[in-house]
Design an enzyme around this catalytic site. Structure first.
Site, PDB file in Angstrom:
ATOM      1  N   CYS A  79       0.795  -1.240   0.000  1.00  0.00           N
ATOM      2  CA  CYS A  79       0.000   0.000   0.000  1.00  0.00           C
ATOM      3  C   CYS A  79       0.823   1.284   0.000  1.00  0.00           C
ATOM      4  O   CYS A  79       0.695   2.118  -0.901  1.00  0.00           O
ATOM      5  CB  CYS A  79      -0.945  -0.008   1.201  1.00  0.00           C
ATOM      6  SG  CYS A  79      -2.050  -1.432   1.274  1.00  0.00           S
ATOM      7  N   HIS A 133      -1.193   6.473   2.260  1.00  0.00           N
ATOM      8  CA  HIS A 133      -1.157   5.547   3.383  1.00  0.00           C
ATOM      9  C   HIS A 133      -0.956   6.366   4.655  1.00  0.00           C
ATOM     10  O   HIS A 133      -0.105   7.253   4.698  1.00  0.00           O
ATOM     11  CB  HIS A 133      -0.027   4.520   3.225  1.00  0.00           C
ATOM     12  CG  HIS A 133      -0.165   3.346   4.135  1.00  0.00           C
ATOM     13  ND1 HIS A 133       0.207   3.391   5.454  1.00  0.00           N
ATOM     14  CD2 HIS A 133      -0.660   2.107   3.930  1.00  0.00           C
ATOM     15  CE1 HIS A 133      -0.046   2.218   6.020  1.00  0.00           C
ATOM     16  NE2 HIS A 133      -0.569   1.423   5.123  1.00  0.00           N
TER      17      HIS A 133
END
Length: 563
Positions: A79, A133
């Site tokens: 991610c 993120h």
């Protein structure tokens, strides 16, 4: 008299021309808004990507009026690094982010982000949910105020995502992988993506009469694990209709360094109860079917959120002047190669959906009162049939999104980065794909490539093989994907300088996709040219180095009649 009539008609013609020009100017002077929808861990398991199982009517409807990129790839299948990469249009070796533990503006360079570029061009930039993120990787602020006009929104219910909220058959609560729930029983009586959707709709309504264009990014938390989703979505996928991955075994010729031991899956209580051996398992077949069932259900849950937001775009009169992008940060293995989760260079981990809608370009402008995105309830029982949209088969990358969106919105072009760009704030390491959106793809571009990479701490499989900290990285797997093959080279890596040694080859993978679309038969060892590969490894850029490696190997494959 004739002269008078001639003058009248000339005057009428000029008046009409003036009105038409004014109308065109009025349309063109209204800049397009941007709605960027980002799923988490979503591979292209969607109806519009010809998936035979998943029901995704709202995304399919979007695809039917859009350009659909069938071979789009992330630059790293995890991610944080992927999101920083596509939001800055720089590759991980330029952002120097391979884990979650550094902020690119401090650790690498003060790179301009996609929303920051739109903000600098007069856009109101808004973030909902998981776009960057969270944590160190975005400076604990989702890169606010650089990227966003107002502080990003995070749903209050997300704090319960990893808590013991999954009710077992005996009524006890656990922190499970499989976590289909009754939403009314959840803390706060809701789920994060339901809250994200409500906030996105609220923001669209607040911007409908704004004089400023907006850039709204909405990051969904699913289908990322845990599969904490409304229970009713499981009904769409009866367990008896589920099937295992077509290639559920670890390939015999897969190098150990390439294997992902799915450590995060193992930490869930329901998986721990299976007492699986490390690193290969395997997961019992009945549990594999449940994982696949829950993943597909999570995709349909996200589809409903997408449909609600797109319907709001219609309801507020914004569909006629808003560019919509739907994509993901990377894919997710569903048992292929004996792997689960992401953390690899395989197609199932790196390939993502990429769908781009621009009214008047990918489809005609909607007529007054016409709805482009009416909400489709997946539970109504009928499978909607949509056109496939304008498909693009050539290979593209997520770093291409930044320069492409900038072009589609009419902003100044973002120039390509030079070989070393750490001190350059605004440039792209991707390509502008706008021509593939404005015009149909005439033929497959076999010279198009995507580049992905994944770090490992060791040649052997370890507990931290999936996600090593930067200081522990010793090997980097650099991968190149074309329409014909995937080629990956695992080489030595210096974590201090963030540089590979392309002559220090630890292992290699070569998959010929025409005969091996699942990437199961590694033919790398059929070539004994290590000394030549080492010579090629001294090229200045790993992307150029890999291209030359592939050219050399391809000539060998052709001589053997394998390509």
């Amino acid at each position: 008299m004739n002269t008078m009539f001639a003058n009248f008609w000339m005057w009428l013609f000029l008046l009409t021309l003036h009105v038409l020009e004014a109308g065109v100017f009025a349309v063109n002077s209204k800049r397009f808004n941007i709605l960027y929808l980002i799923a988490d861990d979503l591979r292209p398991t969607l109806g519009c990507y010809s998936d035979p199982v998943v029901r995704s009517p709202n995304i399919d409807q979007l695809a039917s009026v859009s350009t659909v990129f069938h071979n789009a790839y992330a630059q790293q299948a995890v991610c944080g690094p992927s999101r920083v990469s596509f939001l800055t249009s720089r590759r991980p070796d330029t952002t120097k982010l391979y884990d979650f533990n550094s902020y690119w503006r401090v650790h690498a360079g003060n790179y301009t982000t996609l929303p920051q570029y739109f903000k600098s061009n007069g856009y109101t930039t808004l973030s909902v949910g998981k776009v960057f993120h969270p944590g160190i990787a975005s400076n604990h602020s989702d890169d606010y105020p650089y990227s966003w006009t107002v502080p990003p929104y995070h749903p209050p219910s997300f704090k319960y995502e990893k808590r013991k909220v999954c009710r077992d058959k005996d009524g006890t609560l656990h922190s499970n992988l499989l976590c289909a729930v009754d939403v009314s029983e959840m803390p706060l009586g809701t789920l994060p993506d339901i809250e994200n959707t409500a906030e996105a709709v609220r923001l669209l309504e607040s911007m409908k009469d704004s004089h400023n264009p907006f850039f709204l990014a909405v990051g969904f938390y699913k289908p990322h694990i845990p599969f904490r989703i409304p229970r009713e979505y499981l009904k769409l996928y009866p367990i008896e209709s589920m099937r295992l991955a077509p290639d559920p075994d670890v390939p015999k010729k897969l190098p150990n360094v390439a294997y992902n031991p799915w450590t995060d899956i193992r930490k869930r209580e329901d998986v721990q109860a299976l007492n699986l051996s490390f690193p290969y398992g395997p997961v019992p077949k009945d549990f594999q079917l449940q994982i696949r069932q829950h993943y597909f259900a999570a995709v349909s849950y996200v589809d409903a959120q997408v449909g609600t937001i797109l319907q709001a775009l219609d309801d507020f009169g914004l569909a006629k002047n808003t560019i919509v992008v739907f994509s993901s940060d990377h894919g997710w293995s569903l048992g292929e190669h004996g792997e689960w989760a992401k953390y690899s260079n395989f197609d199932v981990a790196t390939r993502v959906p990429l769908i781009v809608y621009k009214p008047g370009v990918t489809s005609p402008f909607p007529r007054p009162g016409e709805k482009t995105f009416p909400f489709i309830d997946v539970f109504q029982g009928t499978r909607e049939q949509f056109g496939k949209g304008r498909g693009v088969e050539s290979v593209v990358e997520l770093v291409d999104v930044f320069p492409t969106l900038s072009n589609l919105a009419g902003l100044r072009p973002v120039h390509h980065c030079p070989p070393s760009s750490f001190k350059i704030e605004l440039c792209t390491e991707g390509s502008n794909l706008a021509h593939l959106i404005r015009y149909s793809e005439r033929e497959l571009n076999r010279e198009a490539y995507s580049y992905s990479q994944y770090p490992r701490p060791s040649d052997s499989i370890q507990e931290n093989s999936d996600l090593p900290d930067l200081a522990d990285i010793r090997i980097m797997g650099y991968s190149i994907r074309s329409s014909d093959y995937r080629y990956t080279l695992w080489v030595g890596f210096d974590p201090v300088r963030c540089q590979p040694n392309m002559t220090d080859i630890h292992a290699g993978e070569m998959y010929l996709l025409a005969e091996d679309p699942g990437e199961d038969n590694n033919v790398f060892d059929e070539f004994a040219q290590a000394s030549v590969l080492c010579k090629l490894g001294v090229l200045p850029s790993w992307t150029e180095s890999l291209k030359h490696h592939v050219m050399y190997l391809s000539s060998g494959l052709k001589s053997k009649g394998m390509l």
